[in-house]
Design an enzyme around this catalytic site. Structure first.
Site, PDB file in Angstrom:
ATOM      1  NE  ARG A 234      40.395  11.961  42.732  1.00  0.00           N
ATOM      2  CZ  ARG A 234      39.077  12.176  42.824  1.00  0.00           C
ATOM      3  NH1 ARG A 234      38.369  12.540  41.764  1.00  0.00           N
ATOM      4  NH2 ARG A 234      38.453  12.044  43.974  1.00  0.00           N
TER       5      ARG A 234
ATOM      6  CB  CYS B  81      34.170   6.828  46.219  1.00  0.00           C
ATOM      7  SG  CYS B  81      33.371   8.440  46.106  1.00  0.00           S
TER       8      CYS B  81
ATOM      9  CE  LYS C 287      33.851   9.047  38.285  1.00  0.00           C
ATOM     10  NZ  LYS C 287      33.620   8.442  39.599  1.00  0.00           N
TER      11      LYS C 287
ATOM     12  NE  ARG D   4      35.915  14.207  37.486  1.00  0.00           N
ATOM     13  CZ  ARG D   4      35.437  14.048  38.717  1.00  0.00           C
ATOM     14  NH1 ARG D   4      35.852  13.052  39.474  1.00  0.00           N
ATOM     15  NH2 ARG D   4      34.550  14.889  39.217  1.00  0.00           N
TER      16      ARG D   4
ATOM     17  CB  CYS E  96      35.304   5.192  49.690  1.00  0.00           C
ATOM     18  SG  CYS E  96      34.354   5.682  51.138  1.00  0.00           S
TER      19      CYS E  96
ATOM     20  CE  LYS F 242      31.867  12.891  40.115  1.00  0.00           C
ATOM     21  NZ  LYS F 242      31.997  12.125  41.372  1.00  0.00           N
TER      22      LYS F 242
ATOM     23  CB  CYS G 241      28.182   8.920  51.826  1.00  0.00           C
ATOM     24  SG  CYS G 241      28.842   9.447  50.238  1.00  0.00           S
TER      25      CYS G 241
ATOM     26  CB  CYS H 230      35.418  12.076  52.277  1.00  0.00           C
ATOM     27  SG  CYS H 230      34.024  12.291  51.173  1.00  0.00           S
TER      28      CYS H 230
HETATM   29 FE1  SRM Z   1      34.251   9.641  44.383  1.00  0.00          FE
HETATM   30  C1  SRM Z   1      32.883  12.578  45.338  1.00  0.00           C
HETATM   31  C2  SRM Z   1      36.800  10.052  46.516  1.00  0.00           C
HETATM   32  C3  SRM Z   1      35.873   7.073  42.885  1.00  0.00           C
HETATM   33  C4  SRM Z   1      31.301   8.615  42.953  1.00  0.00           C
HETATM   34  N1  SRM Z   1      34.781  11.110  45.661  1.00  0.00           N
HETATM   35  C5  SRM Z   1      34.088  12.255  45.905  1.00  0.00           C
HETATM   36  C6  SRM Z   1      34.874  13.195  46.825  1.00  0.00           C
HETATM   37  C7  SRM Z   1      35.662  14.126  45.967  1.00  0.00           C
HETATM   38  C8  SRM Z   1      34.045  13.930  47.884  1.00  0.00           C
HETATM   39  C9  SRM Z   1      33.557  15.301  47.514  1.00  0.00           C
HETATM   40  O1  SRM Z   1      32.577  15.408  46.763  1.00  0.00           O
HETATM   41  O2  SRM Z   1      34.119  16.268  47.992  1.00  0.00           O
HETATM   42  C10 SRM Z   1      35.785  12.147  47.544  1.00  0.00           C
HETATM   43  C11 SRM Z   1      37.108  12.670  48.071  1.00  0.00           C
HETATM   44  C12 SRM Z   1      37.511  11.912  49.306  1.00  0.00           C
HETATM   45  C13 SRM Z   1      38.906  12.176  49.730  1.00  0.00           C
HETATM   46  O3  SRM Z   1      39.092  12.739  50.828  1.00  0.00           O
HETATM   47  O4  SRM Z   1      39.841  11.777  49.051  1.00  0.00           O
HETATM   48  C14 SRM Z   1      35.830  11.036  46.505  1.00  0.00           C
HETATM   49  N2  SRM Z   1      36.068   8.823  44.556  1.00  0.00           N
HETATM   50  C15 SRM Z   1      36.940   9.085  45.564  1.00  0.00           C
HETATM   51  C16 SRM Z   1      38.100   8.112  45.539  1.00  0.00           C
HETATM   52  C17 SRM Z   1      39.420   8.713  45.988  1.00  0.00           C
HETATM   53  C18 SRM Z   1      37.709   6.917  46.419  1.00  0.00           C
HETATM   54  C19 SRM Z   1      38.797   5.934  46.749  1.00  0.00           C
HETATM   55  O5  SRM Z   1      38.728   5.466  47.886  1.00  0.00           O
HETATM   56  O6  SRM Z   1      39.634   5.593  45.924  1.00  0.00           O
HETATM   57  C20 SRM Z   1      38.038   7.671  44.067  1.00  0.00           C
HETATM   58  C21 SRM Z   1      38.833   8.568  43.163  1.00  0.00           C
HETATM   59  C22 SRM Z   1      38.789   8.090  41.741  1.00  0.00           C
HETATM   60  C23 SRM Z   1      39.669   8.848  40.794  1.00  0.00           C
HETATM   61  O7  SRM Z   1      40.873   8.620  40.828  1.00  0.00           O
HETATM   62  O8  SRM Z   1      39.143   9.632  39.995  1.00  0.00           O
HETATM   63  C24 SRM Z   1      36.554   7.859  43.768  1.00  0.00           C
HETATM   64  N3  SRM Z   1      33.707   8.145  43.064  1.00  0.00           N
HETATM   65  C25 SRM Z   1      34.509   7.121  42.666  1.00  0.00           C
HETATM   66  C26 SRM Z   1      33.720   6.090  42.053  1.00  0.00           C
HETATM   67  C27 SRM Z   1      34.222   4.734  41.563  1.00  0.00           C
HETATM   68  C28 SRM Z   1      34.574   4.724  40.103  1.00  0.00           C
HETATM   69  O9  SRM Z   1      34.563   5.767  39.438  1.00  0.00           O
HETATM   70  O10 SRM Z   1      34.849   3.626  39.615  1.00  0.00           O
HETATM   71  C29 SRM Z   1      32.400   6.531  42.084  1.00  0.00           C
HETATM   72  C30 SRM Z   1      31.159   5.721  41.611  1.00  0.00           C
HETATM   73  C31 SRM Z   1      31.020   5.686  40.130  1.00  0.00           C
HETATM   74  C32 SRM Z   1      30.289   6.870  39.615  1.00  0.00           C
HETATM   75  O11 SRM Z   1      30.928   7.889  39.335  1.00  0.00           O
HETATM   76  O12 SRM Z   1      29.065   6.821  39.551  1.00  0.00           O
HETATM   77  C33 SRM Z   1      32.409   7.827  42.714  1.00  0.00           C
HETATM   78  N4  SRM Z   1      32.424  10.479  44.121  1.00  0.00           N
HETATM   79  C34 SRM Z   1      31.331   9.861  43.556  1.00  0.00           C
HETATM   80  C35 SRM Z   1      30.197  10.737  43.697  1.00  0.00           C
HETATM   81  C36 SRM Z   1      28.755  10.427  43.229  1.00  0.00           C
HETATM   82  C37 SRM Z   1      28.527  10.855  41.827  1.00  0.00           C
HETATM   83  C38 SRM Z   1      27.098  10.675  41.409  1.00  0.00           C
HETATM   84  O13 SRM Z   1      26.873  10.414  40.250  1.00  0.00           O
HETATM   85  O14 SRM Z   1      26.195  10.833  42.232  1.00  0.00           O
HETATM   86  C39 SRM Z   1      30.649  11.886  44.380  1.00  0.00           C
HETATM   87  C40 SRM Z   1      29.824  13.130  44.776  1.00  0.00           C
HETATM   88  C41 SRM Z   1      29.603  14.055  43.635  1.00  0.00           C
HETATM   89  O15 SRM Z   1      30.135  13.919  42.537  1.00  0.00           O
HETATM   90  O16 SRM Z   1      28.833  14.986  43.842  1.00  0.00           O
HETATM   91  C42 SRM Z   1      32.044  11.681  44.653  1.00  0.00           C
HETATM   92 FE1  SF4 Z   2      33.376  10.264  50.487  1.00  0.00          FE
HETATM   93 FE2  SF4 Z   2      31.086   9.032  50.077  1.00  0.00          FE
HETATM   94 FE3  SF4 Z   2      32.996   8.916  48.247  1.00  0.00          FE
HETATM   95 FE4  SF4 Z   2      33.301   7.615  50.493  1.00  0.00          FE
HETATM   96  S1  SF4 Z   2      31.701   7.219  48.977  1.00  0.00           S
HETATM   97  S2  SF4 Z   2      34.867   8.915  49.524  1.00  0.00           S
HETATM   98  S3  SF4 Z   2      32.307   8.918  51.941  1.00  0.00           S
HETATM   99  S4  SF4 Z   2      31.933  10.730  48.830  1.00  0.00           S
END
Ligand code: SRM
Ligand code: SF4
Length: 573
Positions: free
Chosen positions: A85, A494, A225, A154, A445, A223, A490, A451
């Site tokens: 990324r 994201c 943001k 991030r 997502c 993390k 899930c 994922c």
């Molecule tokens: Fe996310 C984890 C994809 C935006 C909350 N996110 C992941 C992982 C890395 C899965 C993992 O833990 O191994 C996913 C990788 C999937 C893949 O195959 O690419 C993933 N997140 C994404 C992306 C690519 C989704 C998308 O469809 O665009 C976004 C990448 C953003 C970036 O460029 O940095 C992405 N993730 C978000 C957002 C939205 C936002 O930030 O506006 C959130 C919700 C906001 C927040 O952070 O609360 C988000 N991602 C999470 C979480 C839950 C964090 C938490 O507080 O519980 C995880 C899991 C974790 O961190 O343990 C996670």
């Molecule tokens: Fe993966 Fe859950 Fe984030 Fe979707 S919302 S990319 S299933 S970690």
């Protein structure tokens, strides 16, 4: 509230700290043995410590879940590969960079790239032995993946409208400046991936503070943001961030930012102590103060965040544990001044603007709707080739949005026909007006097949589901209504599903929880309506709701507001 515990001393690991704290502790500022791990020819993966460390370098080790079982049965190692990324503050890329990134996706990735919900770009399917060359190629395009992931700040987001006004142009560079200010200072990335001489830039015999003056040896508990939104557009979903900055104008100039803190959307099924939370506005700061404000907020989270249970370690829980009053006092003390009074503002939408718009510099910008950020060629629909052709001819710049879309920026009036012609020649309609309002306002997502956390499909399924929902929308005369639908595989959120007027969150293959009632402008979360629905039940429930909305809504009433007024769900407090 009085605080009863002292902050964690910088660079000491507490006896009850989580396993990841210990990995960071022994990593020598994110180095570990990554170099050796990546040279091990016996496996396509790396060991668990290094899987965790790799995230700080912007990459995740994944395996292809579509073939996981099959390979297991054949006693083969899972089909491992890395997702990488990039860090792209404000989502801004030049035409030259776009071409180079397109080359990377072909040479090292799976032939696609993907714009994320945080204005960044990801490549999937990079095998371990190609990661170094991928990062080198990114470096040659003047791009990096430092802090793309990991327990650090991030990618910093910013409303992407380029030079709509002098004010917009003044706001945008702050995304870059905040990102740079909060970058880790360790040279691990440069040494491991770019062959910088080891230890060259470390202060000889230096103390930890000199290596990482802000983060220290253990970085953040989780993390972090930051996003900047420019009203009336909340296209960054600013309240979903640990720090949300709302840029405000005075006499056409940037006056400063309202500061909101403690947003975060993830939660875990079955753990009631985890929850999504929207950021709370706490005061106003000037542009001259904003770096200090961000710095000290991050430092408070560094010192007080939970380092035992990673499910409870986001900044939102730190704030709720200690209270907002304590937080504001602590921040003012560290800053040496108090934040100003909040200034008035209003958000209208979280969506993007599609089609052509002209700006103060006389240039034109084209907002393109992409299907969940995926840049690929698919049959006669050859978006990837079209964008490359536009980039090769230097017809525009590229700005990624926080809704997984793209703006072609800075197009000269004389080149408009050329740009449209290229898009059309490759089967891409430049205008999104032929799409339903639901599709235009949808986010999904990544979920399967890459994922590891996905319980259900999202990106690969939402287009089909929307086609079926469109039948229902047509039946009720709602095709052009702007209704915001978001799906995630899930509850990590994201695709910011808890901010969808309709939110679908995966529970198991083919099953989703249905949430309703977020606001259209992103200032209210949705609420659980029905659990564990299969496709037929989703379609049935939404058909009933659409029928009611078509006949009983008030003038200009948004779908999310309607379901609350009619008590299908109650508004989240
Ligand atoms: Fe996310 C984890 C994809 C935006 C909350 N996110 C992941 C992982 C890395 C899965 C993992 O833990 O191994 C996913 C990788 C999937 C893949 O195959 O690419 C993933 N997140 C994404 C992306 C690519 C989704 C998308 O469809 O665009 C976004 C990448 C953003 C970036 O460029 O940095 C992405 N993730 C978000 C957002 C939205 C936002 O930030 O506006 C959130 C919700 C906001 C927040 O952070 O609360 C988000 N991602 C999470 C979480 C839950 C964090 C938490 O507080 O519980 C995880 C899991 C974790 O961190 O343990 C996670
Ligand atoms: Fe993966 Fe859950 Fe984030 Fe979707 S919302 S990319 S299933 S970690």
């Amino acid at each position: 509230m009085t605080v009863s515990i002292a902050p964690k001393p910088l660079n000491e690991v507490a006896p009850n700290a989580s396993a990841l704290e210990r990995i960071k502790d022994r990593s020598n500022y994110l180095r570990g043995n990554l170099l050796e791990e990546f040279h091990n020819p016996l496996t396509g993966t790396i060991n668990e410590d290094h899987v965790q460390l790799l995230k700080f370098h912007g990459s995740y080790m994944q395996d292809d879940r579509d073939v996981r079982l099959q390979r297991q049965q054949k006693k083969l190692e899972p089909a491992y590969s890395c997702m990488i990324r990039l860090r792209v503050p404000g989502g801004d890329l030049s035409a030259e960079q776009w071409v180079k990134l397109d080359d990377i996706s072909n040479q090292y990735g799976n032939g696609t790239s993907r714009i994320t919900t945080r204005q960044a770009l990801q490549f999937h399917g990079v095998i371990k032995f190609d990661l170094k060359n991928t990062i080198k190629a990114m470096d040659a395009a003047l791009l990096d993946s430092i802090a793309g992931c990991g327990d650090v700040n991030r990618n910093v987001m910013c409303t992407p409208d380029p030079t709509l006004s002098v004010f917009h142009a003044q706001v945008f560079p702050w995304a870059q400046m905040i990102s740079e200010h909060l970058l880790p200072r360790s040279r691990a990335y440069h040494e491991i991936w770019l062959d910088e001489e080891q230890g060259k830039t470390l202060v000889a015999g230096g103390e930890a503070e000199e290596v990482e003056p802000l983060y220290g040896k253990h970085y953040l508990p989780r993390k972090f943001k930051i996003a900047i939104a420019i009203p009336p557009f909340n296209d960054m979903d600013v309240y979903a961030n640990d720090i949300g900055l709302i840029a405000l104008e005075e006499n056409g100039q940037l006056a400063g930012f309202n500061v909101a803190i403690g947003g975060g959307l993830g939660f875990t099924f079955g753990r009631d102590d985890t929850y999504p939370r929207l950021a709370t506005t706490i005061g106003f700061c000037t542009p001259q103060q904003v770096l200090d404000v961000c710095h000290h907020i991050v430092a408070i989270q560094r010192d007080y965040g939970n380092r035992q249970d990673r499910k409870l370690s986001r900044f939102k829980y730190t704030i709720d544990r200690f209270g907002l009053d304590w937080f504001k006092q602590e921040l003012n003390t560290r800053l040496g001044f108090a934040l100003g009074k909040l200034r008035p503002f209003g958000f209208e939408t979280t969506g993007d603007r599609f089609g052509w718009r002209s700006t103060t510099d006389g240039l034109w910008h084209l907002g393109l709707r992409l299907e969940y950020g995926r840049v690929l060629d698919n049959g006669t629909h050859r978006l990837k080739t079209a964008l490359r052709a536009i980039a090769e001819q230097q017809l525009s710049g590229f700005r990624m949005t926080g809704n997984q879309n793209l703006i072609l920026t800075g197009v000269r009036e004389d080149d408009i026909d050329e740009v449209e012609g290229i898009l059309q020649a490759y089967g891409y309609a430049p205008d999104a007006s032929h799409l339903s309002g639901l599709r235009r306002n949808s986010i999904a997502c990544v979920a399967l097949n890459t994922c590891p956390q996905a319980m259900a499909e999202a990106e690969r399924y939402l287009p089909t589901l929307i086609s079926k929902l469109e039948v229902s929308l047509d039946k009720h005369g709602l095709r052009h209504e702007e209704i915001k639908i978001r799906m995630t595989g899930c509850p990590n959120g994201c695709g910011r599903s808890v901010l969808g007027e309709i939110g679908l969150i995966g529970k198991s293959p083919g099953r989703y929880n249905l949430y309703l009632g977020a606001s259209f402008n992103g200032d209210r979360l949705n609420t659980l309506y029905r659990e564990n629905l299969d496709e037929a039940a989703i379609l049935g429930n939404l058909d009933e709701l659409f029928a009611a909305y078509a006949t009983q809504r008030r003038d200009a009433e948004a779908f999310g507001d309607f379901v609350i007024r009619k008590a299908y769900v109650s508004a989240k407090p």
